[in-house]
Design a protein around this motif. Structure first.
Motif, PDB file in Angstrom:
ATOM      1  N   ASN A 260      37.210 -42.053  89.556  1.00  0.00           N
ATOM      2  CA  ASN A 260      36.967 -42.819  90.773  1.00  0.00           C
ATOM      3  C   ASN A 260      37.696 -44.157  90.707  1.00  0.00           C
ATOM      4  OD1 ASN A 260      35.165 -40.761  91.631  1.00  0.00           O
ATOM      5  ND2 ASN A 260      33.443 -41.769  90.620  1.00  0.00           N
ATOM      6  N   SER A 261      37.816 -44.793  91.849  1.00  0.00           N
ATOM      7  CA  SER A 261      38.463 -46.111  91.931  1.00  0.00           C
ATOM      8  C   SER A 261      39.801 -46.105  91.191  1.00  0.00           C
ATOM      9  CB  SER A 261      37.531 -47.186  91.354  1.00  0.00           C
ATOM     10  OG  SER A 261      36.301 -47.199  92.038  1.00  0.00           O
ATOM     11  N   LEU A 262      40.600 -45.112  91.467  1.00  0.00           N
ATOM     12  CA  LEU A 262      41.860 -44.954  90.748  1.00  0.00           C
ATOM     13  C   LEU A 262      42.807 -46.107  91.014  1.00  0.00           C
ATOM     14  CD1 LEU A 262      42.252 -41.130  91.150  1.00  0.00           C
ATOM     15  CD2 LEU A 262      42.319 -42.344  88.976  1.00  0.00           C
TER      16      LEU A 262
ATOM     17  N   VAL B   9      39.180 -47.420  81.431  1.00  0.00           N
ATOM     18  CA  VAL B   9      38.616 -46.486  82.408  1.00  0.00           C
ATOM     19  C   VAL B   9      37.101 -46.571  82.484  1.00  0.00           C
ATOM     20  CG1 VAL B   9      40.553 -44.915  81.975  1.00  0.00           C
ATOM     21  CG2 VAL B   9      38.348 -44.498  80.859  1.00  0.00           C
ATOM     22  N   LYS B  10      36.504 -47.361  81.624  1.00  0.00           N
ATOM     23  CA  LYS B  10      35.043 -47.450  81.570  1.00  0.00           C
ATOM     24  C   LYS B  10      34.482 -47.894  82.927  1.00  0.00           C
ATOM     25  CE  LYS B  10      33.729 -48.821  77.619  1.00  0.00           C
ATOM     26  NZ  LYS B  10      33.462 -49.677  76.451  1.00  0.00           N
ATOM     27  N   GLY B  11      33.452 -47.210  83.373  1.00  0.00           N
ATOM     28  CA  GLY B  11      32.840 -47.523  84.658  1.00  0.00           C
ATOM     29  C   GLY B  11      33.501 -46.836  85.837  1.00  0.00           C
ATOM     30  N   ARG B  12      34.663 -46.214  85.622  1.00  0.00           N
ATOM     31  CA  ARG B  12      35.372 -45.526  86.713  1.00  0.00           C
ATOM     32  C   ARG B  12      35.500 -44.027  86.459  1.00  0.00           C
ATOM     33  NH1 ARG B  12      40.555 -46.583  87.522  1.00  0.00           N
ATOM     34  NH2 ARG B  12      40.997 -47.189  85.350  1.00  0.00           N
ATOM     35  N   PHE B  13      35.620 -43.622  85.209  1.00  0.00           N
ATOM     36  CA  PHE B  13      35.792 -42.214  84.848  1.00  0.00           C
ATOM     37  C   PHE B  13      34.504 -41.686  84.227  1.00  0.00           C
ATOM     38  CE2 PHE B  13      40.696 -42.144  84.069  1.00  0.00           C
ATOM     39  CZ  PHE B  13      40.889 -42.712  85.318  1.00  0.00           C
ATOM     40  N   THR B  14      34.247 -40.393  84.453  1.00  0.00           N
ATOM     41  CA  THR B  14      33.094 -39.730  83.857  1.00  0.00           C
ATOM     42  C   THR B  14      33.525 -38.377  83.306  1.00  0.00           C
ATOM     43  OG1 THR B  14      31.582 -40.783  85.433  1.00  0.00           O
ATOM     44  CG2 THR B  14      30.755 -38.881  84.209  1.00  0.00           C
ATOM     45  N   ILE B  15      33.298 -38.178  82.028  1.00  0.00           N
ATOM     46  CA  ILE B  15      33.608 -36.896  81.397  1.00  0.00           C
ATOM     47  C   ILE B  15      32.329 -36.065  81.324  1.00  0.00           C
ATOM     48  CG2 ILE B  15      33.252 -37.778  79.046  1.00  0.00           C
ATOM     49  CD1 ILE B  15      35.558 -35.944  78.134  1.00  0.00           C
ATOM     50  N   SER B  16      32.460 -34.778  81.532  1.00  0.00           N
ATOM     51  CA  SER B  16      31.279 -33.915  81.493  1.00  0.00           C
ATOM     52  C   SER B  16      31.686 -32.514  81.044  1.00  0.00           C
ATOM     53  CB  SER B  16      30.599 -33.853  82.858  1.00  0.00           C
ATOM     54  OG  SER B  16      31.462 -33.309  83.830  1.00  0.00           O
ATOM     55  N   ARG B  17      30.697 -31.748  80.666  1.00  0.00           N
ATOM     56  CA  ARG B  17      30.917 -30.347  80.308  1.00  0.00           C
ATOM     57  C   ARG B  17      30.333 -29.467  81.404  1.00  0.00           C
ATOM     58  NH1 ARG B  17      32.111 -29.043  74.881  1.00  0.00           N
ATOM     59  NH2 ARG B  17      32.071 -30.822  73.454  1.00  0.00           N
TER      60      ARG B  17
END
Length: 113
Positions: free
Chosen positions: A82-84, A62-70
């Motif tokens: 993104n870019s699923l 998932v690197k470069g497509r997913f972003t985890i945040s708080r």
């Protein structure tokens, strides 16, 4: 008892985006948090971590497509996807990292080709 509630899943075409949300007991969110997913007939896997200091880690898939945040609230975590791809299909869960004993119901993500 720790309560975790995931939301934001749905059906999307390949290349599309979804944003998952997780909310729950503040006690668990004070530490490192992770997003996990379980594809049909496969074991649950860890896909992203965000530490208490907001450092992040991602699985190679998932690197470069997913972003985890708080979130600004102390009991929310998000996963921007993104870019699923069809292989991202599964039930997504949040939990501590390493995971604790209590799981939420998860949220279903289905990516069509």
């Amino acid at each position: 008892q720790v309560q975790l509630v995931e939301s934001g899943g749905g059906l999307v075409q390949a290349g599309g985006s979804l944003r998952l949300s997780c909310a729950g007991s503040r006690s668990i969110f004070s530490g490192d948090m992770g997003w996990y997913r379980q594809a049909p007939e496969k074991q649950r896997e860890l896909v992203a971590i965000i530490t208490s200091l907001r450092s992040t880690w991602y699985a190679d898939s998932v690197k470069g497509r997913f972003t985890i945040s708080r979130g600004n609230a102390m009991n929310t975590v998000y996963l921007q996807m993104n870019s699923l791809k069809p292989e991202d299909t599964g039930v997504y869960y949040c939990n501590a990292a390493p995971f604790g004993p209590s799981w939420g119901r998860g949220t279903q993500v289905t990516v069509s080709s």
